[in-house]
Design an enzyme around this catalytic site. Structure first.
Site, PDB file in Angstrom:
ATOM      1  N   HIS A 111       4.153 -10.732  -8.627  1.00 48.57           N
ATOM      2  CA  HIS A 111       3.084 -10.954  -7.673  1.00 48.57           C
ATOM      3  C   HIS A 111       3.184 -12.397  -7.179  1.00 48.57           C
ATOM      4  CE1 HIS A 111       1.062  -7.165  -8.253  1.00 48.57           C
ATOM      5  NE2 HIS A 111       0.977  -7.348  -9.567  1.00 48.57           N
ATOM      6  N   CYS A 141       4.267 -11.165  -2.645  1.00 43.97           N
ATOM      7  CA  CYS A 141       3.454 -11.454  -1.471  1.00 43.97           C
ATOM      8  C   CYS A 141       3.365 -12.965  -1.270  1.00 43.97           C
ATOM      9  CB  CYS A 141       2.053 -10.877  -1.643  1.00 43.97           C
ATOM     10  SG  CYS A 141       2.003  -9.072  -1.553  1.00 43.97           S
TER      11      CYS A 141
END
Length: 514
Positions: free
Chosen positions: A348, A391
């Site tokens: 992430h 991301c």
């Protein structure tokens, strides 16, 4: 060379030992002779054709006789040249016999290097099937003569005949390329790589710790292995996550100049270097979901970069602290025998950072800093590739008048996720020869399929494979441009994704399967 060694004749060889007092240990040479097969001796003779007169090599039936020829030329004054020979024919087990004093063979200004041209021909011989050998003999029979082709039992015999008739030399590879194009495109690429890497690089011996039991990774399995050498001290470090490491191989020979003036980065070692895959799947931070599908990315990266010649290590579920510790420890390694470095981080992330499994941030700057030239000088002038699947913001990207979206079944839509998470405003400090391949542009999410892997990594590996198998000499930026185009065509949960490469490369990087 010892006095009088020029007068030594093969008739003085008897009883399994060489006949005069040696420059090198005769017992060692005799033991090497006993281990070599006749086909290997023939290959060594072929490799020596540029340093020993062809007629002096005729009639050589065993390694002892070859050693005498080399001694006449002063090529056994130390073990450097013989080490090159044994390394080239992949008898690294015999190198241990030369290095029992715990010192590596040393190259001196007077030490001749094996011809890169002959090493290239030897690689073709190694990779040629019997079927292709018969085809090659047929294609050359009109130019070499039927008797010469029928008497050639190996590709090395054919190469020798071609050299005799002027069809083949280091500066004349046209006929060889013509024939190989009818046989196998991979053999053609071997010749083209040699031509592209001119001027010749010198061959160096493999380090004594390299063994024939090369634990290079399989593209279909990830067996449990000891920790990689550059992380040998990590076992003494506390860890809160129970990290597991799945290593694959060690590095090998040969050092190109860090300041090569050619247009392409030199890729002359095998393995090319390390490919480190940091794959975070299970998170302890309550606001970060587990990342289903990352194992598929691991497998794909492992398969592709192993075929590209890299030693692949997979490190799973690392905290922020352990990500930094492992990369900083790696940055202290000696990369003299490496051509490049690849680091892939699957986790992430938010703008300018990725997350450890504990939810703490690791700035992109911190990922690259251990490998800048002032910290890792043996990586200076060599490409350092970072691919980040994470991301880089919480926004969703739309598109202006996009092409017709790629249809995605409704069952697949339910399995798409983003790799997002909370947001610092940090940038990556650039130094020469870095490439940072981001799954998405800043401020936006990237997508990952929980079953088949992330959109970006899977497309990256497809395009790397396409380029590596192509006869065209495509550089990494061409590959990443196609990745941008293909990822940008799709729609994911009704949104778009646009990868972003950033780079300070100073040469073209062309990656081919080895």
């Amino acid at each position: 060379m010892i006095a009088g060694s020029q007068s030594v004749d093969t008739d003085t060889v008897s009883g399994g030992t060489l006949g005069v007092e040696p420059v090198m240990d005769r017992l060692k040479l005799s033991r090497i002779d006993e281990e070599l097969e006749s086909s290997e001796v023939a290959a060594l003779c072929f490799l020596c054709r540029d340093v020993v007169n062809r007629k002096r090599l005729e009639g050589v039936g065993d390694a002892k006789q070859l050693f005498l020829r080399l001694e006449e030329k002063g090529l056994l004054d130390n073990s450097f040249f013989l080490s090159q020979l044994l390394s080239t024919i992949r008898r690294t087990d015999l190198l241990n016999l030369l290095e029992t004093d715990n010192s590596q063979p040393e190259e001196t200004d007077a030490s001749p290097a094996l011809s890169a041209y002959r090493v290239m021909l030897y690689k073709i011989y190694e990779d040629m099937t019997q079927e292709n050998l018969e085809k090659m003999k047929f294609l050359l029979s009109s130019k070499l003569g039927r008797r010469q082709t029928e008497a050639s039992n190996t590709a090395l015999d054919l190469f020798a005949e071609m050299e005799k008739t002027g069809l083949l030399s280091d500066t004349n590879l046209h006929e060889l390329l013509r024939v190989l194009r009818e046989l196998d495109q991979q053999l053609v690429l071997t010749v083209q790589r040699h031509m592209d890497e001119a001027p010749r690089q010198q061959m160096r011996p493999a380090p004594p710790h390299v063994s024939m039991d090369d634990p290079r990774v399989s593209s279909t399995s990830q067996p449990a292995q000891p920790l990689p050498p550059f992380l040998s001290i990590v076992e003494t470090q506390p860890s809160s996550e129970g990290e597991s490491t799945s290593p694959d191989a060690d590095s090998d020979q040969n050092t190109p100049s860090a300041f090569d003036t050619a247009d392409d980065y030199a890729l002359t070692h095998y393995p090319r270097g390390y490919c480190i895959v940091i794959s975070n799947e299970k998170f302890t931070a309550p606001d970060l979901k587990n990342r289903g599908g990352t194992r598929e990315d691991e497998k794909t990266l492992q398969a592709v970069f192993t075929r590209l010649g890299f030693t692949v290590y997979i490190m799973r579920n690392l905290t922020a602290k352990n990500i930094l510790y492992n990369l900083r420890t790696l940055g202290k390694s000696n990369f003299m025998n490496h051509d490049a470095l690849v680091v892939c981080v699957l986790s992430h992330g938010e703008k300018g950072c990725v997350f450890g499994t504990d939810g703490r941030q690791v700035l992109l700057r911190s990922l690259t800093e251990p490998f800048t030239s002032h910290v890792a000088p043996t990586l200076a002038g060599k490409p350092k590739l970072f691919f980040i699947q994470a991301c880089q913001g919480s926004g969703y990207q739309g598109g202006a008048r996009p092409p017709p979206p790629m249809p995605i079944p409704s069952s697949v839509l339910d399995m798409l996720e983003d790799d997002a998470g909370p947001l610092p405003n940090e940038t990556v400090p650039w130094d020469a020869d870095f490439l940072l391949g981001m799954a998405t542009v800043p401020e936006y999410k990237s997508f990952r399929h929980t079953s088949t892997g992330s959109i970006y990594i899977q497309e990256l590996c497809r395009q790397l494979t396409r380029s590596a198998e192509s006869p065209e000499k495509e550089d990494i930026l061409t590959v990443l441009t196609r990745v941008n185009r293909e990822v940008g065509k799709g729609q994911y949960l009704k949104y778009k994704q646009m990868p972003e490469p950033k780079y300070t490369l100073t040469k073209r990087l062309v990656l081919k399967f080895v």
